[in-house]
Scaffold this motif. Structure first.
Motif, PDB file in Angstrom:
ATOM      1  N   GLY B  46       0.824  -1.219   0.000  1.00 36.69           N
ATOM      2  CA  GLY B  46       0.000   0.000   0.000  1.00 36.69           C
ATOM      3  C   GLY B  46       0.844   1.248   0.000  1.00 36.69           C
ATOM      4  O   GLY B  46       0.899   1.988   0.970  1.00 36.69           O
ATOM      5  N   LEU B  48       3.048   4.332  -2.743  1.00 32.87           N
ATOM      6  CA  LEU B  48       3.277   4.876  -4.080  1.00 32.87           C
ATOM      7  C   LEU B  48       4.730   4.621  -4.466  1.00 32.87           C
ATOM      8  O   LEU B  48       5.648   4.905  -3.696  1.00 32.87           O
ATOM      9  CB  LEU B  48       2.983   6.380  -4.062  1.00 32.87           C
ATOM     10  CG  LEU B  48       3.321   7.178  -5.326  1.00 32.87           C
ATOM     11  CD1 LEU B  48       2.458   6.733  -6.484  1.00 32.87           C
ATOM     12  CD2 LEU B  48       3.128   8.666  -5.080  1.00 32.87           C
ATOM     13  N   LEU B 128      -7.466   3.881  -7.156  1.00 32.85           N
ATOM     14  CA  LEU B 128      -6.627   3.480  -6.024  1.00 32.85           C
ATOM     15  C   LEU B 128      -7.459   3.254  -4.770  1.00 32.85           C
ATOM     16  O   LEU B 128      -7.043   2.543  -3.861  1.00 32.85           O
ATOM     17  CB  LEU B 128      -5.588   4.580  -5.786  1.00 32.85           C
ATOM     18  CG  LEU B 128      -4.278   4.152  -5.145  1.00 32.85           C
ATOM     19  CD1 LEU B 128      -3.686   2.984  -5.888  1.00 32.85           C
ATOM     20  CD2 LEU B 128      -3.313   5.312  -5.144  1.00 32.85           C
ATOM     21  N   ALA B 135      -3.180  -3.801  -8.488  1.00 32.66           N
ATOM     22  CA  ALA B 135      -2.238  -2.683  -8.585  1.00 32.66           C
ATOM     23  C   ALA B 135      -2.813  -1.663  -9.550  1.00 32.66           C
ATOM     24  O   ALA B 135      -3.605  -2.004 -10.423  1.00 32.66           O
ATOM     25  CB  ALA B 135      -0.884  -3.157  -9.080  1.00 32.66           C
ATOM     26  N   PHE B 155      -2.021  10.417  -3.295  1.00 29.98           N
ATOM     27  CA  PHE B 155      -1.874   9.069  -3.830  1.00 29.98           C
ATOM     28  C   PHE B 155      -1.331   8.127  -2.762  1.00 29.98           C
ATOM     29  O   PHE B 155      -1.812   7.002  -2.598  1.00 29.98           O
ATOM     30  CB  PHE B 155      -0.930   9.077  -5.039  1.00 29.98           C
ATOM     31  CG  PHE B 155      -1.627   9.300  -6.328  1.00 29.98           C
ATOM     32  CD1 PHE B 155      -2.132   8.232  -7.051  1.00 29.98           C
ATOM     33  CD2 PHE B 155      -1.823  10.573  -6.815  1.00 29.98           C
ATOM     34  CE1 PHE B 155      -2.802   8.433  -8.232  1.00 29.98           C
ATOM     35  CE2 PHE B 155      -2.494  10.789  -7.994  1.00 29.98           C
ATOM     36  CZ  PHE B 155      -2.985   9.719  -8.702  1.00 29.98           C
ATOM     37  N   ALA B 159      -3.268   4.880  -1.367  1.00 31.05           N
ATOM     38  CA  ALA B 159      -2.668   3.554  -1.484  1.00 31.05           C
ATOM     39  C   ALA B 159      -2.567   2.905  -0.108  1.00 31.05           C
ATOM     40  O   ALA B 159      -2.848   1.714   0.054  1.00 31.05           O
ATOM     41  CB  ALA B 159      -1.297   3.661  -2.133  1.00 31.05           C
ATOM     42  N   SER B 162      -6.067   1.626   1.007  1.00 30.44           N
ATOM     43  CA  SER B 162      -6.643   0.475   0.323  1.00 30.44           C
ATOM     44  C   SER B 162      -5.673  -0.700   0.256  1.00 30.44           C
ATOM     45  O   SER B 162      -6.080  -1.822  -0.046  1.00 30.44           O
ATOM     46  CB  SER B 162      -7.065   0.871  -1.095  1.00 30.44           C
ATOM     47  OG  SER B 162      -5.935   1.249  -1.847  1.00 30.44           O
ATOM     48  N   VAL B 164      -3.405  -1.058  -1.953  1.00 26.29           N
ATOM     49  CA  VAL B 164      -3.128  -1.347  -3.367  1.00 26.29           C
ATOM     50  C   VAL B 164      -1.871  -0.563  -3.772  1.00 26.29           C
ATOM     51  O   VAL B 164      -1.804   0.643  -3.537  1.00 26.29           O
ATOM     52  CB  VAL B 164      -4.314  -0.911  -4.249  1.00 26.29           C
ATOM     53  CG1 VAL B 164      -4.000  -1.138  -5.716  1.00 26.29           C
ATOM     54  CG2 VAL B 164      -5.555  -1.653  -3.851  1.00 26.29           C
ATOM     55  N   PRO B 165      -0.883  -1.234  -4.354  1.00 32.54           N
ATOM     56  CA  PRO B 165       0.302  -0.479  -4.768  1.00 32.54           C
ATOM     57  C   PRO B 165      -0.010   0.424  -5.963  1.00 32.54           C
ATOM     58  O   PRO B 165      -0.708   0.020  -6.893  1.00 32.54           O
ATOM     59  CB  PRO B 165       1.305  -1.560  -5.155  1.00 32.54           C
ATOM     60  CG  PRO B 165       0.500  -2.775  -5.414  1.00 32.54           C
ATOM     61  CD  PRO B 165      -0.748  -2.670  -4.600  1.00 32.54           C
ATOM     62  N   ALA B 166       0.479   1.655  -5.900  1.00 29.49           N
ATOM     63  CA  ALA B 166       0.341   2.579  -7.023  1.00 29.49           C
ATOM     64  C   ALA B 166       1.710   2.722  -7.651  1.00 29.49           C
ATOM     65  O   ALA B 166       2.690   2.991  -6.952  1.00 29.49           O
ATOM     66  CB  ALA B 166      -0.153   3.928  -6.535  1.00 29.49           C
TER      67      ALA B 166
END
Lengths: 469, 268
Positions: B46, B48, B128, B135, B155, B159, B162, B164-166
């Motif tokens: 998680g 950026l 994101l 991803a 961002f 990230a 959530s 989730v990798p950005a």
């Protein structure tokens, strides 16, 4: 140049359509004329038809200057036929439009009466009586037929109706009798509406026009709630929703949202609408306010109540579908895409992009790469391929160096050719020899020679088609 | 029924902190021990990550490295990639068969095409926030004024929330301060040649420009192994052909590859 149309004042002065402009100018020196623009007229009529959708979903454009409304079952919403006609007149008068209106049992009878007879409503079953005295032009048949009948002494519809049918059909064809029957009310036909009638419509009229965005969003929310209840009863979910905003001045704005799967979730639909309304290139302009907002479900699919699975996978899928819907509503459906494989070797057509909100149908599969092989297809593809200048050892070999975008690349490694020929039914493209090459700095390119040396061309051209990672 | 519900709620309460801690501590490894080791086990999920192309010509390498990172980070979950229209013209559009060649099924990728940088950022930020994605990738060309410290901080926060990798790919841009956890500079590197001097697997010369933990800048040389969906260590210097052949002994003071350039073999 001739007059195409004239207004009431001009008629009083004795000017009629068809008169030459020079004559008209002589008779009335201070005549005001404007160029006839049939396309703009048709466009305006189309907009009027949209505006008339407030009375009934079944509105058809007829001829260059006529609208037919099927108000069966709708008139009582406006207090009856006569009040409905008055409302139409009032709205048109506000826009300074002159109109004639007749209400009858069949569209043809109403049309004949509106153009050539008495305005107003004809009692049910009285069409034959009402149109008796109308001239034959009112039938809308070809002018030469009308002239021929007039020469034969038949002037009115009553004259024609009294004649035996068989000789008329033999002489003038079935079309004339069909028109006669429809005008007399013997046969009824449905009109073909200019917008298809949706399966479900909910609407809200406002006694006072509303113009604030909070107000019409609230109204939309309420309409969505109503539509969702209807969908629930039918065990259906909507895929395409259309909100129509009727402005007081007759303009109508349609806002459509589309969902990736059948939906009857009021909250998420409202969110989609908000996204859409926020991101409109030309924002919704209420003008003097909207006095009617309607929500139609243009496409729905069956959706049975489902229990969610416990593993959360379905929840994930739904989250992603919802994300795709939101992004599509905000950026446009042609901007949120998924790849679909195509059954071809042509690199340009190997993959197509489809809107991600559409259901995905796989017709082909992706080419499986061989284990331990380097990538055979580039990660980035140029469309169209970019021309390069090359220097090769032999004409049908790989290039030694090439110039692309004004930079010289010395080739350190190369593999090829991979020969890709167009399908035999495509004669416009040449066979291509593709090479994977790597320059001294380590950039990997996909270049091709267009056409076979010696067979297709003596001086083959080279192109850069893609970049490998 | 009520008792059951209470038990479930209590269980959820007990698991909640673990889940959050788990998300925060979650890493994805690159598959190269030499790279994972200094990074402390891999890259955080998680967060950026920024990937700069060292030169505009390295755009494909930067995109490839970023996609490879995304594939590592996403696992089985779908990817979402946002691409600026301008990049399509300059560096070519993303080619689905090329994705297959990197080991990712294009069916599980959603591509968003944005008109400009602000579209890329808006779509990326929206995506994101969706935890179901594996991803989110963003392709940005140039140096849009919109992308300042605040935007990148947004961002990073999204990230982190959530998990989730950005992964932000920057082409034709100079490395700028941002809230990214790691910042990489990527260039294409000569690949390990295959039989008959054919170009080999995608290989990258990567440099860690910045790491939040304060790691110093370092260079690596990695290759992407499609079959294992993993990075592997690449050879730092270009070798000659893998076929054995007699070689001239090299003088000690000259670089290894000096006599090797221009050595060409006919392929195909």
């Amino acid at each position: 140049m001739r007059l195409a149309a004239v207004d009431a004042r001009a008629v009083e002065l004795g000017l009629v359509p068809g008169l030459t402009l020079a004559d008209a100018r002589v008779r009335t020196p201070d005549l005001l004329v404007a160029d006839h623009d049939p396309l703009a007229d048709a466009d305006f009529l189309q907009r009027l038809a949209d505006g008339c959708c407030r009375y009934t979903p079944l509105v058809a454009v007829r001829g260059a200057d006529g609208l037919v409304l099927d108000i069966t079952g709708c008139a009582h919403l406006f207090g009856g036929e006569a009040p409905l006609a008055r409302d139409i007149f009032a709205r048109l008068a506000r826009r300074k439009l002159a109109a004639r209106c007749a209400i009858a049992g069949t569209p043809d009878a109403a049309f004949a009466l509106a153009r050539h007879g008495r305005q107003g409503a004809v009692p049910p079953g009285q069409e034959a009586h009402a149109v008796r005295g109308l001239p034959l032009r009112a039938l809308g048949a070809a002018p030469e037929i009308v002239t021929a009948l007039n020469r034969a002494g038949l002037k009115t519809i009553a004259d024609l109706a009294a004649r035996p049918r068989a000789p008329l059909a033999a002489r003038f064809g079935d079309d004339l009798l069909g028109r006669l029957d429809r005008t007399l009310g013997r046969i009824d036909i449905r009109i073909t509406p200019h917008r298809a009638a949706p399966s479900c419509i909910v609407e809200r009229c406002f006694p006072e026009p509303i113009a604030r965005s909070e107000d019409f969003e609230a109204a939309l929310d309420m309409l969505l709630g109503k539509a969702v209840r209807t969908l629930e009863e039918r065990h259906e979910g909507g895929r395409i929703f259309e909100a129509s905003f009727f402005r007081t001045d007759g303009r109508v704005r349609y806002i459509v949202v589309e969902t990736g799967r059948p939906s009857r979730d009021c909250k998420s639909l409202m969110r989609l609408y908000r996204e859409k309304l926020d991101s409109l290139a030309d924002p919704l302009d209420p003008g003097f306010g909207f006095d009617l907002i309607r929500l139609a479900i243009l496409h729905s699919e069956s959706l049975d109540p489902a229990q969610q699975s416990l593993d959360g996978r379905q929840v994930d899928d739904e989250e992603i579908t919802a994300l795709v819907e939101r992004l599509s509503a905000r950026f446009g459906r042609d901007r949120v895409l998924r790849y679909a494989p195509q059954d071809t070797h042509d690199p340009q057509r190997e993959a197509t992009l489809r809107p991600a909100v559409e259901a995905q149908v796989e017709t082909a599969s992706w080419r499986e790469p061989l284990a331990d092989d380097p990538p055979a297809r580039p990660l980035h593809l140029f469309e169209p391929p970019q021309p390069i200048e090359t220097l090769a050892e032999v004409p049908d070999g790989p290039p030694l160096k090439f110039r692309w975008r004004r930079v010289m690349h010395e080739i350190a490694r190369a593999e090829g050719p991979e020969r890709i020929a167009p399908e035999w039914w495509r004669t416009d493209a040449a066979t291509r020899d593709y090479y994977r090459v790597e320059d001294a700095a380590g950039h990997r390119f996909w270049v091709f020679r267009d056409g076979l040396y010696g067979r297709d061309t003596e001086r083959p051209r080279w192109f850069m088609h893609g970049l490998f990672a | 029924m009520n008792a059951q519900r209470d038990a479930l709620a209590a269980l959820k309460q007990r698991l909640l902190p673990h889940g959050q801690d788990g998300a925060r501590a979650a890493f994805f490894s690159t598959g190269v021990p030499e790279l994972d080791g200094p990074l402390g086990g891999g890259l955080p999920l998680g967060a950026l990550h920024e990937v700069y192309a060292r030169a505009p010509a390295d755009s494909a390498a930067a995109s490839g490295f970023a996609l490879a990172l995304a594939i590592r980070g996403a696992g089985k979950k779908p990817l979402l990639w946002v691409r600026q229209d301008f990049a399509d013209g300059e560096a070519g559009r993303l080619h689905a068969p090329g994705l297959v060649e990197l080991g990712r099924d294009p069916a599980s990728l959603v591509l968003v095409r944005a008109r400009d940088a602000s579209g890329v950022l808006r779509a990326g930020l929206e995506a994101l926030r969706c935890g179901a994605l594996g991803a989110v990738g963003l392709d940005l060309w140039g140096e849009p004024g919109l992308l300042d410290l605040t935007a990148s901080r947004r961002f990073a926060l999204a990230a982190a929330a959530s998990g989730v990798p950005a992964i932000m790919v920057r082409i034709a841009a100079k490395p700028q301060p941002s809230a990214a956890l790691t910042r990489w500079s990527v260039a294409a590197a000569p690949s390990r040649p295959l039989l008959a001097n054919a170009p080999g697997a995608p290989s990258f010369s990567i440099r860690l420009l910045r790491h939040r933990a304060g790691l110093e800048a370092r260079d690596w040389h990695v290759e992407w192994d499609r079959d294992r969906c993993s990075f592997r260590e690449g050879s730092p210097r270009p070798e000659g052909s893998t076929l054995s052949r007699p070689v001239v002994p090299l003088p000690a003071h000259r670089p290894f590859a000096a006599g090797q350039t221009g050595d060409l073999r006919r392929a195909g």
